[in-house]
Design a protein around this motif. Structure first.
Motif, short mmCIF file in Angstrom:
data_model
loop_
_atom_site.label_atom_id
_atom_site.label_comp_id
_atom_site.label_asym_id
_atom_site.label_seq_id
_atom_site.Cartn_x
_atom_site.Cartn_y
_atom_site.Cartn_z
N ALA A 96 0.83 -1.21 0.00
CA ALA A 96 0.00 0.00 0.00
C ALA A 96 0.87 1.27 0.00
O ALA A 96 0.58 2.23 -0.72
CB ALA A 96 -0.93 -0.01 1.22
N GLN A 97 1.93 1.27 0.80
CA GLN A 97 2.82 2.44 0.85
C GLN A 97 3.52 2.64 -0.48
O GLN A 97 3.69 3.78 -0.94
CB GLN A 97 3.86 2.26 1.96
N ALA A 98 3.95 1.56 -1.11
CA ALA A 98 4.63 1.67 -2.40
C ALA A 98 3.69 2.21 -3.47
O ALA A 98 4.08 3.06 -4.28
CB ALA A 98 5.19 0.31 -2.82
N ARG A 99 2.46 1.73 -3.49
CA ARG A 99 1.48 2.26 -4.45
C ARG A 99 1.29 3.75 -4.25
O ARG A 99 1.24 4.52 -5.21
CB ARG A 99 0.13 1.55 -4.29
N GLU A 100 1.21 4.16 -3.00
CA GLU A 100 1.03 5.59 -2.69
C GLU A 100 2.25 6.40 -3.15
O GLU A 100 2.10 7.46 -3.75
CB GLU A 100 0.79 5.78 -1.20
N MET A 101 3.44 5.89 -2.86
CA MET A 101 4.67 6.59 -3.27
C MET A 101 4.73 6.79 -4.77
O MET A 101 5.17 7.83 -5.26
CB MET A 101 5.92 5.79 -2.84
N LEU A 102 4.31 5.76 -5.50
CA LEU A 102 4.38 5.81 -6.96
C LEU A 102 3.17 6.47 -7.59
O LEU A 102 3.17 6.75 -8.79
CB LEU A 102 4.53 4.38 -7.51
N GLY A 103 2.13 6.69 -6.78
CA GLY A 103 0.89 7.26 -7.32
C GLY A 103 0.13 6.25 -8.18
O GLY A 103 -0.57 6.63 -9.11
N TRP A 104 0.28 4.97 -7.84
CA TRP A 104 -0.36 3.91 -8.62
C TRP A 104 -1.70 3.53 -8.02
O TRP A 104 -1.83 3.35 -6.81
CB TRP A 104 0.51 2.66 -8.64
N SER A 105 -2.69 3.35 -8.87
CA SER A 105 -3.98 2.84 -8.45
C SER A 105 -3.90 1.31 -8.35
O SER A 105 -2.93 0.69 -8.82
CB SER A 105 -5.05 3.22 -9.48
N LEU A 106 -4.92 0.72 -7.78
CA LEU A 106 -5.00 -0.74 -7.76
C LEU A 106 -5.01 -1.29 -9.18
O LEU A 106 -4.36 -2.29 -9.48
CB LEU A 106 -6.26 -1.19 -7.02
N ASP A 107 -5.76 -0.62 -10.07
CA ASP A 107 -5.83 -1.08 -11.46
C ASP A 107 -4.46 -1.05 -12.13
O ASP A 107 -4.11 -1.98 -12.86
CB ASP A 107 -6.81 -0.23 -12.26
N TYR A 108 -3.69 0.01 -11.87
CA TYR A 108 -2.38 0.12 -12.53
C TYR A 108 -1.42 -0.93 -11.98
O TYR A 108 -0.68 -1.55 -12.75
CB TYR A 108 -1.80 1.54 -12.37
N LEU A 109 -1.43 -1.15 -10.68
CA LEU A 109 -0.58 -2.21 -10.11
C LEU A 109 -0.99 -3.56 -10.68
O LEU A 109 -0.13 -4.39 -10.99
CB LEU A 109 -0.63 -2.21 -8.58
N SER A 110 -2.26 -3.77 -10.85
CA SER A 110 -2.75 -5.01 -11.43
C SER A 110 -2.19 -5.19 -12.85
O SER A 110 -1.70 -6.28 -13.20
CB SER A 110 -4.28 -5.02 -11.46
N GLU A 111 -2.22 -4.14 -13.65
CA GLU A 111 -1.68 -4.20 -15.01
C GLU A 111 -0.18 -4.50 -15.00
O GLU A 111 0.30 -5.30 -15.80
CB GLU A 111 -1.90 -2.87 -15.73
N GLN A 112 0.54 -3.86 -14.10
CA GLN A 112 1.99 -4.00 -14.06
C GLN A 112 2.44 -5.36 -13.51
O GLN A 112 3.49 -5.87 -13.89
CB GLN A 112 2.62 -2.88 -13.22
N SER A 113 1.65 -5.93 -12.61
CA SER A 113 2.07 -7.16 -11.92
C SER A 113 1.42 -8.43 -12.45
O SER A 113 1.93 -9.52 -12.21
CB SER A 113 1.77 -7.04 -10.43
N GLY A 114 0.27 -8.28 -13.11
CA GLY A 114 -0.47 -9.47 -13.53
C GLY A 114 -1.34 -10.05 -12.42
O GLY A 114 -1.93 -11.11 -12.58
N VAL A 115 -1.40 -9.35 -11.30
CA VAL A 115 -2.21 -9.79 -10.15
C VAL A 115 -3.56 -9.09 -10.23
O VAL A 115 -3.64 -7.90 -10.53
CB VAL A 115 -1.49 -9.44 -8.82
N SER A 116 -4.62 -9.82 -9.97
CA SER A 116 -5.96 -9.23 -10.05
C SER A 116 -6.17 -8.18 -8.96
O SER A 116 -5.55 -8.24 -7.89
CB SER A 116 -7.03 -10.32 -9.91
N VAL A 117 -7.05 -7.23 -9.24
CA VAL A 117 -7.38 -6.19 -8.26
C VAL A 117 -7.93 -6.82 -6.97
O VAL A 117 -7.50 -6.44 -5.88
CB VAL A 117 -8.35 -5.14 -8.85
N PRO A 118 -8.86 -7.79 -7.05
CA PRO A 118 -9.34 -8.40 -5.79
C PRO A 118 -8.21 -9.03 -4.97
O PRO A 118 -8.23 -8.96 -3.74
CB PRO A 118 -10.36 -9.44 -6.26
N ALA A 119 -7.24 -9.64 -5.63
CA ALA A 119 -6.12 -10.26 -4.89
C ALA A 119 -5.26 -9.18 -4.23
O ALA A 119 -4.82 -9.36 -3.09
CB ALA A 119 -5.27 -11.13 -5.82
N ILE A 120 -5.04 -8.06 -4.91
CA ILE A 120 -4.28 -6.96 -4.30
C ILE A 120 -5.04 -6.41 -3.10
O ILE A 120 -4.45 -6.17 -2.04
CB ILE A 120 -3.99 -5.84 -5.33
N GLU A 121 -6.33 -6.23 -3.25
CA GLU A 121 -7.15 -5.74 -2.13
C GLU A 121 -7.07 -6.70 -0.94
O GLU A 121 -6.94 -6.26 0.21
CB GLU A 121 -8.60 -5.56 -2.57
#
Length: 105
Positions: A24-49
């Protein structure tokens, strides 16, 4: 140390030190949304949540998240907020080579 043993050691380190709070802190530092992290990692949004809510996720899922964030120059240490690692990429091996990669959440 054989390559597979080294990879396994690095994977265990990441699995034990990359926390939901780091994510969560890394997403905030980078200004990444859950959707963008999902795109970058291949991990689904529900799994990130789920992960950020401290629910269990598969090891390969945790590695994929750490790998995608470390690719942005972030490093993770237990008990500390993520830091910028300059030109280094962390020790997280690319999870794509894992036998269980197809199980990514």
């Amino acid at each position: 140390m054989p390559h597979s043993a080294m990879r396994s050691t690095f994977e265990r380190i990441v699995i034990n030190q990359f926390t939901p709070l780091h994510c969560a802190q890394a997403r905030e530092m980078l200004g990444w949304s859950l959707d963008y992290l999902s795109e970058q990692s291949g991990v689904s949004v529900p799994a990130i949540e789920r992960f950020e809510a401290q629910a269990p996720v598969r090891d390969v899922t945790r590695l994929a998240l750490a790998y995608s964030l470390e690719a942005q120059g972030l490093v993770f240490f237990p008990g500390f907020s993520p830091g910028r690692g300059g030109n280094i990429r962390g020790t997280t091996p690319d999870p794509m080579g894992r036998e269980d990669f197809a199980l990514i959440e």
